[in-house]
Design a protein around this motif. Sequence first.
Motif, PDB file in Angstrom:
ATOM      1  N   LEU A  58       5.408   0.911  -7.573  1.00 28.63           N
ATOM      2  CA  LEU A  58       5.482   0.638  -5.664  1.00 28.63           C
ATOM      3  C   LEU A  58       6.018   0.976  -5.026  1.00 28.63           C
ATOM      4  O   LEU A  58       6.791   1.497  -4.046  1.00 28.63           O
ATOM      5  CB  LEU A  58       5.201  -0.686  -6.076  1.00 28.63           C
ATOM      6  CG  LEU A  58       4.719  -1.330  -5.015  1.00 28.63           C
ATOM      7  CD1 LEU A  58       3.581  -0.725  -3.856  1.00 28.63           C
ATOM      8  CD2 LEU A  58       4.870  -3.024  -4.894  1.00 28.63           C
ATOM      9  N   LYS A  59       8.037   0.846  -6.149  1.00 24.41           N
ATOM     10  CA  LYS A  59       9.178   1.182  -5.392  1.00 24.41           C
ATOM     11  C   LYS A  59       9.351   1.746  -4.485  1.00 24.41           C
ATOM     12  O   LYS A  59       9.765   2.651  -3.992  1.00 24.41           O
ATOM     13  CB  LYS A  59      10.410   0.477  -6.109  1.00 24.41           C
ATOM     14  CG  LYS A  59      10.742  -1.228  -5.301  1.00 24.41           C
ATOM     15  CD  LYS A  59      11.740  -1.935  -6.409  1.00 24.41           C
ATOM     16  CE  LYS A  59      12.010  -3.383  -5.994  1.00 24.41           C
ATOM     17  NZ  LYS A  59      12.755  -3.689  -6.643  1.00 24.41           N
ATOM     18  N   ARG A  61       7.348   4.156  -4.774  1.00 25.12           N
ATOM     19  CA  ARG A  61       5.986   4.818  -3.700  1.00 25.12           C
ATOM     20  C   ARG A  61       6.582   4.620  -1.841  1.00 25.12           C
ATOM     21  O   ARG A  61       6.598   6.137  -1.235  1.00 25.12           O
ATOM     22  CB  ARG A  61       4.959   4.211  -3.882  1.00 25.12           C
ATOM     23  CG  ARG A  61       3.864   5.182  -2.569  1.00 25.12           C
ATOM     24  CD  ARG A  61       1.797   4.566  -3.258  1.00 25.12           C
ATOM     25  NE  ARG A  61       1.513   2.786  -4.059  1.00 25.12           N
ATOM     26  CZ  ARG A  61       1.629   2.092  -4.738  1.00 25.12           C
ATOM     27  NH1 ARG A  61       1.490   2.819  -5.713  1.00 25.12           N
ATOM     28  NH2 ARG A  61       1.364   0.579  -4.257  1.00 25.12           N
ATOM     29  N   GLU A  62       6.382   3.632  -1.737  1.00 20.76           N
ATOM     30  CA  GLU A  62       7.090   3.707  -0.792  1.00 20.76           C
ATOM     31  C   GLU A  62       8.682   3.259  -0.376  1.00 20.76           C
ATOM     32  O   GLU A  62       8.640   4.595   0.934  1.00 20.76           O
ATOM     33  CB  GLU A  62       7.691   1.492  -0.531  1.00 20.76           C
ATOM     34  CG  GLU A  62       6.232   0.580  -0.793  1.00 20.76           C
ATOM     35  CD  GLU A  62       7.185  -0.790  -1.090  1.00 20.76           C
ATOM     36  OE1 GLU A  62       8.098  -1.562  -1.269  1.00 20.76           O
ATOM     37  OE2 GLU A  62       6.091  -1.871  -1.178  1.00 20.76           O
ATOM     38  N   ALA A  63       9.060   3.958  -0.791  1.00 22.62           N
ATOM     39  CA  ALA A  63      10.078   5.096  -0.628  1.00 22.62           C
ATOM     40  C   ALA A  63      10.181   6.183  -0.387  1.00 22.62           C
ATOM     41  O   ALA A  63      10.288   6.854   0.722  1.00 22.62           O
ATOM     42  CB  ALA A  63      11.924   5.288  -1.999  1.00 22.62           C
ATOM     43  N   GLU A  65       7.099   6.720   0.705  1.00 17.87           N
ATOM     44  CA  GLU A  65       6.461   7.267   2.213  1.00 17.87           C
ATOM     45  C   GLU A  65       8.384   7.168   3.481  1.00 17.87           C
ATOM     46  O   GLU A  65       6.777   7.311   4.551  1.00 17.87           O
ATOM     47  CB  GLU A  65       5.774   5.765   2.451  1.00 17.87           C
ATOM     48  CG  GLU A  65       3.915   6.122   1.437  1.00 17.87           C
ATOM     49  CD  GLU A  65       3.925   4.282   1.850  1.00 17.87           C
ATOM     50  OE1 GLU A  65       3.935   3.879   1.149  1.00 17.87           O
ATOM     51  OE2 GLU A  65       2.532   4.798   0.577  1.00 17.87           O
ATOM     52  N   ARG A  66       9.051   6.177   3.252  1.00 15.12           N
ATOM     53  CA  ARG A  66       9.342   5.729   4.254  1.00 15.12           C
ATOM     54  C   ARG A  66       9.752   7.052   4.476  1.00 15.12           C
ATOM     55  O   ARG A  66      10.906   7.333   4.940  1.00 15.12           O
ATOM     56  CB  ARG A  66      10.829   4.746   3.359  1.00 15.12           C
ATOM     57  CG  ARG A  66      11.562   4.338   4.486  1.00 15.12           C
ATOM     58  CD  ARG A  66      11.802   2.613   3.454  1.00 15.12           C
ATOM     59  NE  ARG A  66      12.616   2.538   2.036  1.00 15.12           N
ATOM     60  CZ  ARG A  66      11.754   2.151   1.259  1.00 15.12           C
ATOM     61  NH1 ARG A  66      11.524   1.282   1.949  1.00 15.12           N
ATOM     62  NH2 ARG A  66      12.482   2.217  -0.065  1.00 15.12           N
TER      63      ARG A  66
END
Length: 102
Positions: A58-59, A61-63, A65-66
């Motif tokens: 999850l982290k 994927r968020e990184a 996207e960011r």
Amino acid sequence: MHLVVIAWLYVALMMAIAEATNTTGTVLGAIVTFVLYGLLPVALVVYLMSTPARRRALKAREAAEREAAVRAHAQAARGHSEAPDAGGEATAGPVAPVREKT
């Protein structure tokens, strides 16, 4: 970890078979034994042990996207875009239009 899961399910299966083949045992008891001593505990342990891996994914994927949002914002700030004529102006034709006299 997979070896422990396989071994636990094997032992629970053997307990269930012993329950089913016992003279006082039943097939329903064997199914309940396998589910309650085998499937449910193993499912719970596997779910709890995979929590850190899910959190890392999850982290990541968020990184990603960011990072994509930062890149898109930086590209928009520079005025560049994917399309070559995305400047918003109409292209000029090779021949100037001729006006008719009224």
